[in-house]
Write a protein that holds these residues in place. Structure first.
Motif, short mmCIF file in Angstrom:
data_model
loop_
_atom_site.label_atom_id
_atom_site.label_comp_id
_atom_site.label_asym_id
_atom_site.label_seq_id
_atom_site.Cartn_x
_atom_site.Cartn_y
_atom_site.Cartn_z
N GLY A 88 0.83 -1.19 0.00
CA GLY A 88 0.00 0.00 0.00
C GLY A 88 0.86 1.24 0.00
O GLY A 88 2.08 1.19 -0.26
N PRO A 89 0.28 2.40 0.29
CA PRO A 89 1.03 3.66 0.33
C PRO A 89 2.21 3.58 1.30
O PRO A 89 2.13 2.90 2.33
N ASN A 90 3.29 4.24 0.95
CA ASN A 90 4.48 4.33 1.80
C ASN A 90 5.06 2.95 2.14
O ASN A 90 5.64 2.76 3.20
N GLY A 91 4.90 1.99 1.24
CA GLY A 91 5.50 0.68 1.44
C GLY A 91 4.80 -0.20 2.46
O GLY A 91 5.36 -1.22 2.88
N SER A 92 3.59 0.17 2.88
CA SER A 92 2.84 -0.68 3.81
C SER A 92 2.56 -2.03 3.16
O SER A 92 2.53 -2.16 1.94
N MET A 93 2.39 -3.05 4.00
CA MET A 93 2.24 -4.42 3.51
C MET A 93 0.84 -4.95 3.80
O MET A 93 0.30 -4.72 4.88
N ILE A 94 0.29 -5.68 2.82
CA ILE A 94 -1.09 -6.14 2.91
C ILE A 94 -1.20 -7.57 2.41
O ILE A 94 -0.60 -7.94 1.40
N ILE A 95 -1.98 -8.38 3.13
CA ILE A 95 -2.34 -9.72 2.69
C ILE A 95 -3.86 -9.78 2.54
O ILE A 95 -4.60 -9.29 3.40
#
Length: 239
Positions: A88-95
């Protein structure tokens, strides 16, 4: 681990705000669990787990019964379990975990959600290694010492026990889910504020205000997708 529980609460509160959506998602996952094994939760651990989680979301018995009856019937409807990973934005991580009867549709919808909200899809394994599968239980009316004692009596060594606002939160290994549940029930505790298997980030990150706004829009878009069952992330959403 307190911030992790706050993230779970944020996700749960968001889903509670749209009961028709969450009920539909539970109807699907209950059907799949019942169809894949016995339609009796006492004989089907996967179904038992789903039903325990459904209780914490106040899913009506009529919806649960309808899904189980459908699994008992002649329905040949099938679903694939899929996992997508992305940033996601700013390198956030999502599963993103999904149940779908149309893989191409779901992949396209998830990809579009990422692309239109400042994110991008990753390859399998690009994000999941930064998360740990975890059994999480929350109970009220007990202290952390009380919970520790009853778990010790059951010979259970869990990852962590914390006090968060009005709840005591237990973090355990995923294969401890049913043992933790039985330890609570043996102690007379049958109601939980949370009871689920989740993916917890090993490290939470904070986003600047504009990044958090974009991130929350991305998460909302993903959770609104009919085929998406769960969305996990590593962003500290704050209080």
């Amino acid at each position: 681990m307190g911030r992790k529980w706050n993230n779970i609460k944020e996700k749960k509160a968001s889903k509670d705000a749209n009961t028709s959506r969450i009920y539909a998602k539970f109807g699907r996952v209950i059907y799949v669990a019942a169809k894949q094994g016995e339609p009796d939760p006492e004989l089907n651990q996967s179904l038992k787990l789903v039903l325990e989680r459904a209780k914490t979301y106040n899913v009506p018995k009529a919806i649960i019964d309808r899904a189980i009856d459908k699994a008992k019937g002649a329905s040949d409807e099938t679903y694939d379990e899929l996992r997508y990973e992305g940033f996601g934005p700013n390198g956030s991580m999502i599963i993103v975990d999904a149940l779908t009867n149309n893989v191409n549709r779901t992949a396209a919808e998830v990809r579009a959600a990422f692309n239109k909200n400042g994110g991008n899809m990753g390859v399998s394994g690009s994000v999941a290694y930064m998360f740990d599968a975890t059994a999480v239980f929350g109970v009220e009316g007990k202290s952390a010492d009380d919970v520790l004692e009853l778990l010790m009596e059951a010979d259970l060594d869990v990852r962590d026990i914390t006090e968060e606002e009005d709840s005591v939160i237990v973090y355990g290994e995923p294969d401890q889910f049913h043992a933790i549940q039985e330890a609570f029930k043996t102690a007379g505790i049958t109601e939980f504020t949370v009871a689920e298997l989740t993916m917890l980030a090993q490290n939470d990150v904070s986003l600047p205000e504009d990044g958090q706004t974009k991130f929350e829009k991305l998460i909302d878009t993903l959770e609104d997708l009919e085929d998406v069952q769960q969305v996990y992330h590593n962003v500290d959403l704050g209080e």
